[in-house]
Design a protein around this motif. Structure first.
Motif, short mmCIF file in Angstrom:
data_model
loop_
_atom_site.label_atom_id
_atom_site.label_comp_id
_atom_site.label_asym_id
_atom_site.label_seq_id
_atom_site.Cartn_x
_atom_site.Cartn_y
_atom_site.Cartn_z
N ILE A 137 0.90 -1.25 0.02
CA ILE A 137 0.16 0.15 -0.11
C ILE A 137 0.92 1.30 -0.03
O ILE A 137 2.11 1.11 0.39
CB ILE A 137 -1.06 0.01 1.19
CG1 ILE A 137 -0.24 0.15 2.51
CG2 ILE A 137 -1.91 -1.22 1.17
CD1 ILE A 137 -0.96 0.48 3.70
N ASN A 138 0.17 2.21 -0.16
CA ASN A 138 0.83 3.64 -0.55
C ASN A 138 0.47 4.23 1.10
O ASN A 138 -0.91 4.45 1.28
CB ASN A 138 0.40 4.43 -1.41
CG ASN A 138 1.26 5.90 -1.72
OD1 ASN A 138 1.37 6.32 -0.73
ND2 ASN A 138 1.09 6.24 -2.87
N PRO A 139 1.17 4.90 1.87
CA PRO A 139 0.69 5.41 3.16
C PRO A 139 0.50 6.91 3.21
O PRO A 139 0.24 7.09 4.20
CB PRO A 139 1.88 5.05 4.10
CG PRO A 139 2.97 5.10 3.35
CD PRO A 139 2.70 4.67 1.77
N TYR A 140 0.90 7.48 1.95
CA TYR A 140 0.64 8.75 1.87
C TYR A 140 -0.43 9.54 2.24
O TYR A 140 -0.81 10.83 2.12
CB TYR A 140 1.50 9.39 0.67
CG TYR A 140 2.73 9.22 0.78
CD1 TYR A 140 3.73 10.21 1.48
CD2 TYR A 140 3.52 8.05 0.47
CE1 TYR A 140 5.03 9.95 1.64
CE2 TYR A 140 4.98 7.98 0.73
CZ TYR A 140 5.59 9.00 1.23
OH TYR A 140 7.10 8.96 1.59
N LEU A 141 -1.79 8.74 2.32
CA LEU A 141 -3.07 9.45 2.68
C LEU A 141 -3.20 9.45 4.11
O LEU A 141 -4.19 9.93 4.73
CB LEU A 141 -4.05 8.75 1.73
CG LEU A 141 -4.35 8.95 0.30
CD1 LEU A 141 -3.59 8.12 -0.60
CD2 LEU A 141 -5.90 9.22 0.22
N GLY A 142 -2.43 8.91 4.89
CA GLY A 142 -2.61 8.96 6.19
C GLY A 142 -3.24 7.71 6.92
O GLY A 142 -3.73 6.72 6.17
N SER A 143 -3.63 7.73 8.16
CA SER A 143 -4.14 6.71 9.11
C SER A 143 -5.32 6.31 8.19
O SER A 143 -5.68 4.81 8.39
CB SER A 143 -4.11 6.96 10.35
OG SER A 143 -4.96 8.11 10.60
N ASP A 144 -6.21 6.84 7.94
CA ASP A 144 -7.55 6.61 7.62
C ASP A 144 -7.45 5.75 6.34
O ASP A 144 -8.41 4.92 5.95
CB ASP A 144 -8.61 7.61 7.52
CG ASP A 144 -8.42 8.74 6.46
OD1 ASP A 144 -7.41 8.54 5.63
OD2 ASP A 144 -9.34 9.51 6.29
N GLY A 145 -6.50 6.00 5.54
CA GLY A 145 -6.25 5.17 4.41
C GLY A 145 -5.44 3.86 4.54
O GLY A 145 -5.69 2.85 3.82
N VAL A 146 -4.90 3.53 5.62
CA VAL A 146 -4.03 2.56 6.17
C VAL A 146 -4.93 1.40 6.76
O VAL A 146 -4.92 0.23 6.68
CB VAL A 146 -2.65 2.97 6.86
CG1 VAL A 146 -1.93 1.79 7.53
CG2 VAL A 146 -2.01 3.90 6.13
N LEU A 147 -5.71 2.21 7.94
CA LEU A 147 -6.26 1.04 8.63
C LEU A 147 -7.14 0.04 8.16
O LEU A 147 -7.37 -0.96 8.72
CB LEU A 147 -7.17 1.95 9.85
CG LEU A 147 -6.03 2.74 11.02
CD1 LEU A 147 -6.82 3.73 11.71
CD2 LEU A 147 -5.26 1.95 11.72
N PRO A 148 -8.09 0.41 7.20
CA PRO A 148 -8.84 -0.56 6.66
C PRO A 148 -8.08 -1.98 6.13
O PRO A 148 -8.69 -3.06 6.30
CB PRO A 148 -9.49 0.19 5.24
CG PRO A 148 -9.34 1.48 5.77
CD PRO A 148 -8.16 1.77 6.44
N PHE A 149 -6.85 -1.59 5.73
CA PHE A 149 -5.86 -2.68 5.29
C PHE A 149 -5.50 -3.70 6.69
O PHE A 149 -4.96 -4.81 6.46
CB PHE A 149 -4.66 -2.52 4.68
CG PHE A 149 -5.10 -1.93 3.20
CD1 PHE A 149 -5.49 -2.69 2.35
CD2 PHE A 149 -5.21 -0.63 3.10
CE1 PHE A 149 -5.73 -1.92 1.13
CE2 PHE A 149 -5.57 0.24 1.92
CZ PHE A 149 -5.76 -0.51 0.89
N LEU A 150 -5.67 -3.24 7.71
CA LEU A 150 -5.23 -3.88 8.93
C LEU A 150 -6.32 -4.59 9.84
O LEU A 150 -6.26 -5.16 10.93
CB LEU A 150 -4.53 -2.89 9.88
CG LEU A 150 -3.19 -2.27 9.23
CD1 LEU A 150 -2.89 -1.18 10.09
CD2 LEU A 150 -2.41 -3.28 9.01
N GLU A 151 -7.66 -4.22 9.29
CA GLU A 151 -8.96 -4.71 10.04
C GLU A 151 -8.87 -6.32 10.32
O GLU A 151 -9.09 -6.66 11.53
CB GLU A 151 -10.07 -4.18 9.52
CG GLU A 151 -10.77 -3.24 9.94
CD GLU A 151 -12.03 -2.72 9.27
OE1 GLU A 151 -12.65 -3.40 8.65
OE2 GLU A 151 -12.02 -1.35 9.24
#
Ligand SMILES: O=c1ccn([C@@H]2O[C@H](COP(=O)(O)O)[C@@H](O)[C@H]2O)c(=O)[nH]1
Length: 301
Positions: A137-151
């Motif tokens: 993933i690309n993390p540059y959108l910040g946490s709301d863009g990353v957290l769905p991939f960790l659910e």
């Protein structure tokens, strides 16, 4: 329920192998006995035939390396290029890798705003028919863009941290007001965010991509981040070698896997393995994977 990162670390230890075999079907590098060159004269018209050849190629590669790698990494770009047949080939490649009990890391570098990131996470990590274990993933959108991939704790995400390409420096090395580089700030961000997703092995389901082609930065990032697992691309075709990736591992030889795609997929084209011949490309790939595995284990001893 076993955390993704524990599944990965366990498989690495079972196989005593820290390699990741990329599945990057560069069409122009494919052996002629698998893919006839004339099909490439009109890729759009011949998508289905080409995709069928790629699937056969991938299955033979997977058979050749399955006992010596924990993880395979199909690069989506090469499949997307072949339209719908390419995507079918990708899903069948993944399904085949799963029959060999391999962990699948899908290299798609997805992300977007939170709601769309959620759709990506569902599309790739929750599709039970496909069986993807993790995604870049690309993390540059910040946490709301990353957290769905960790659910889903049985799945993992590898966020771009310090990439292997020459122009990685253009943006990732910019200095912030607090003295950190952009990539150092991304590293701190990933480590903080990943703390809620730590497996028993001490690493997080939120992993990072750090290139083998920048050994100084790799060493520095490893000492900065003790709970972030690394995917290290750039070995082989991009010039990285065993000495370059050593510092990406912790003192017990854990915490990272090293990817090679062209260096293994198309080993038969290298002088060192040319004696296998194009028709024995899978044997050449096995020899290259074996050498890479040994070189990495030796340098970590
Ligand atoms: O920083 C990065 C991030 C991803 N990649 C990907 O890894 C493989 C490398 O292929 P090689 O043939 O071994 O060079 C490829 O899929 C890249 O898209 C990377 O190289 N660097």
């Amino acid at each position: 329920m076993k955390y993704f990162i524990d599944q990965l670390q366990q498989k690495i230890e079972e196989k005593d192998s820290r390699i990741c075999v990329g599945l990057d079907p560069h069409l122009e590098m494919m052996p002629e006995n698998v893919l006839a060159a004339e099909l490439l004269e009109d890729i759009e018209t011949n998508q289905k035939e080409i995709a069928d050849s790629v699937l056969k190629f991938n299955q033979n590669l997977i058979d050749a390396v399955a006992d010596m790698t924990a993880v395979v990494k199909p690069q989506m770009a090469f499949y997307e290029k072949l339209g719908v047949p390419g995507m079918e080939c990708l899903w069948q490649t993944i399904a085949y890798a799963k029959t060999k009990d391999l962990i699948v890391l899908l290299d798609g570098k997805r992300n977007d705003i939170g709601s769309t990131a959620g759709a990506y996470a569902e599309a790739y990590l929750e599709n039970k028919k496909i069986g993807v274990d993790s995604i870049t993933i690309n993390p540059y959108l910040g946490s709301d863009g990353v957290l769905p991939f960790l659910e889903n704790k049985e799945k993992g995400a590898f966020a771009l941290l310090r990439t292997s390409n020459p122009s990685a420096v253009d943006l990732q090395d910019l200095k912030l007001d607090d003295g950190r580089t952009v990539y150092q700030a991304v590293g701190d961000f990933l480590q903080d965010l990943g703390r809620d997703y730590l497996g028993e092995c001490g690493y997080s389901n939120l992993a990072a991509v750090v290139g083998a082609t920048y050994p100084k930065e790799l060493k520095e990032i490893r000492s900065q981040l003790d709970s972030v697992f690394f995917l290290i691309p750039g070995f082989g075709a991009q010039g990285g070698g065993a000495a370059d990736i050593k510092a990406g591992f912790d003192e017990d030889g854990r915490g990272a896997v090293v990817n090679s795609s062209r260096g293994i997929n198309f080993a038969y084209r290298q002088e060192e393995y040319s004696y296998f011949g194009a028709e024995n490309y899978a044997k050449a790939a096995r020899a290259a994977a074996e050498k890479m595995k040994k070189e990495i284990n030796d340098v970590l001893k």
